[in-house]
Design an enzyme around this catalytic site. Sequence first.
Site, PDB file in Angstrom:
ATOM      1  N   LYS A  27      -5.385 -18.301 -12.803  1.00 21.03           N
ATOM      2  CA  LYS A  27      -5.602 -17.135 -13.676  1.00 21.03           C
ATOM      3  C   LYS A  27      -4.412 -16.750 -14.556  1.00 21.03           C
ATOM      4  O   LYS A  27      -4.591 -16.150 -15.604  1.00 21.03           O
ATOM      5  CB  LYS A  27      -5.981 -15.923 -12.818  1.00 21.03           C
ATOM      6  CG  LYS A  27      -7.386 -16.016 -12.255  1.00 21.03           C
ATOM      7  CD  LYS A  27      -7.684 -14.777 -11.454  1.00 21.03           C
ATOM      8  CE  LYS A  27      -9.046 -14.867 -10.813  1.00 21.03           C
ATOM      9  NZ  LYS A  27      -9.294 -13.703  -9.969  1.00 21.03           N
ATOM     10  N   ASP A  74     -11.908  -8.927 -13.825  1.00 25.23           N
ATOM     11  CA  ASP A  74     -11.759  -8.588 -12.401  1.00 25.23           C
ATOM     12  C   ASP A  74     -11.704  -7.073 -12.198  1.00 25.23           C
ATOM     13  O   ASP A  74     -12.266  -6.541 -11.240  1.00 25.23           O
ATOM     14  CB  ASP A  74     -10.477  -9.204 -11.828  1.00 25.23           C
ATOM     15  CG  ASP A  74     -10.613 -10.695 -11.562  1.00 25.23           C
ATOM     16  OD1 ASP A  74     -11.722 -11.135 -11.211  1.00 25.23           O
ATOM     17  OD2 ASP A  74      -9.609 -11.412 -11.716  1.00 25.23           O
TER      18      ASP A  74
HETATM   19  P1  ATR Z   1      -5.620 -14.234  -7.283  1.00 21.60           P
HETATM   20  O1  ATR Z   1      -5.747 -14.729  -8.670  1.00 21.60           O
HETATM   21  O2  ATR Z   1      -6.899 -14.391  -6.492  1.00 21.60           O
HETATM   22  O3  ATR Z   1      -5.084 -12.849  -7.203  1.00 21.60           O
HETATM   23  P2  ATR Z   1      -2.988 -15.238  -6.650  1.00 21.60           P
HETATM   24  O4  ATR Z   1      -2.521 -14.785  -7.991  1.00 21.60           O
HETATM   25  O5  ATR Z   1      -2.580 -16.603  -6.180  1.00 21.60           O
HETATM   26  O6  ATR Z   1      -4.575 -15.223  -6.568  1.00 21.60           O
HETATM   27  O7  ATR Z   1      -2.551 -14.129  -5.568  1.00 21.60           O
HETATM   28  C1  ATR Z   1      -2.773 -14.282  -4.207  1.00 21.60           C
HETATM   29  C2  ATR Z   1      -2.363 -13.004  -3.469  1.00 21.60           C
HETATM   30  O8  ATR Z   1      -2.644 -13.184  -2.081  1.00 21.60           O
HETATM   31  C3  ATR Z   1      -0.876 -12.685  -3.553  1.00 21.60           C
HETATM   32  O9  ATR Z   1      -0.714 -11.281  -3.511  1.00 21.60           O
HETATM   33  C4  ATR Z   1      -0.328 -13.323  -2.278  1.00 21.60           C
HETATM   34  O10 ATR Z   1       0.879 -12.745  -1.800  1.00 21.60           O
HETATM   35  P3  ATR Z   1       2.325 -13.248  -2.359  1.00 21.60           P
HETATM   36  O11 ATR Z   1       2.502 -12.576  -3.690  1.00 21.60           O
HETATM   37  O12 ATR Z   1       3.308 -12.792  -1.353  1.00 21.60           O
HETATM   38  O13 ATR Z   1       2.230 -14.748  -2.476  1.00 21.60           O
HETATM   39  C5  ATR Z   1      -1.443 -13.022  -1.315  1.00 21.60           C
HETATM   40  N1  ATR Z   1      -1.505 -13.928  -0.172  1.00 21.60           N
HETATM   41  C6  ATR Z   1      -2.017 -15.173  -0.136  1.00 21.60           C
HETATM   42  N2  ATR Z   1      -1.927 -15.691   1.115  1.00 21.60           N
HETATM   43  C7  ATR Z   1      -1.337 -14.743   1.894  1.00 21.60           C
HETATM   44  C8  ATR Z   1      -0.965 -14.657   3.278  1.00 21.60           C
HETATM   45  N3  ATR Z   1      -1.203 -15.668   4.123  1.00 21.60           N
HETATM   46  N4  ATR Z   1      -0.372 -13.527   3.709  1.00 21.60           N
HETATM   47  C9  ATR Z   1      -0.147 -12.485   2.886  1.00 21.60           C
HETATM   48  N5  ATR Z   1      -0.481 -12.498   1.557  1.00 21.60           N
HETATM   49  C10 ATR Z   1      -1.060 -13.614   1.074  1.00 21.60           C
END
Ligand code: ATR
Length: 253
Positions: free
Chosen positions: A32, A68
Amino acid sequence: MAFNVKPENLCYAIMGARSLGIHGLNVTMPHKIEVIRYLDDLDGNVRLVGSVNTILNINGKLIGYTTDGIGALNALRYSGEDPTNKKIVILGAGGASRSISFLLAKYARELVILNRTVEKAENLAKEIASSLGMGQDAVRFGRLDYGHLELELRDADIVINATSIGMKPNDGETPISRELLHSNLTVFDIVYEPLETRLLREARQVGAKTIDGLSMLIHQGAASFEIWTGMKAPIEVMRKAALKKIREELTSH
Ligand code: ATR
């Protein structure tokens, strides 16, 4: 149709869509933010939010939009939940969270952004506060951990999981311990695989109102449909088609 595109192939996928004259497409995680560099123009909202999930192709010119935020707002409203003057806690600070947070901040009494990487939550909270001219108290941030969840969920009205925690194949995970959930909460999970995540199951068990990721998917898709066609989206037709597809997939596995 859904296409699974690896990050290193994103530019080819977009070039392909351009060459094939595809009129519209949705983009989902993890593309995205990265996809923006391959587009010709951006909707004003994207410039603010920094995330694209919808592309419109007008005579070879690709324009990026984000639905979104409006998808989440409409999913809340559709389930009878009005975010106006509510305390909203949002988990995550990625593309989806950015779009949802920027929009819901306009309605909420208080918005709290919690993220594993706390700097991202801090940046997002500060960007929202300054671009919407809000006080630092109206948009707060913290680390996504037990202590912050315990503190912030106690008097919250709505909590939204905008992380991928709980998504297949990690569907045994949940971002919120069960004992922190309560019946005055509306729990909204944007994860749609599985349809009932562990978070939503436990929220339902404590008597909280729940909104699933399919509702979010349909409403953001409906907003995309309106951008592509200029016509009002048939929400109920879309919901039935999505549920039929999910049932077919469940029975074929
Ligand atoms: P999207 O477009 O769906 O928002 P993204 O931009 O990759 O996807 O964001 C994923 C989100 O999920 C982020 O806030 C990420 O946290 P970080 O910024 O610390 O990476 C969070 N996230 C993904 N896996 C996680 C996990 N196992 N524990 C905590 N947060 C997680």
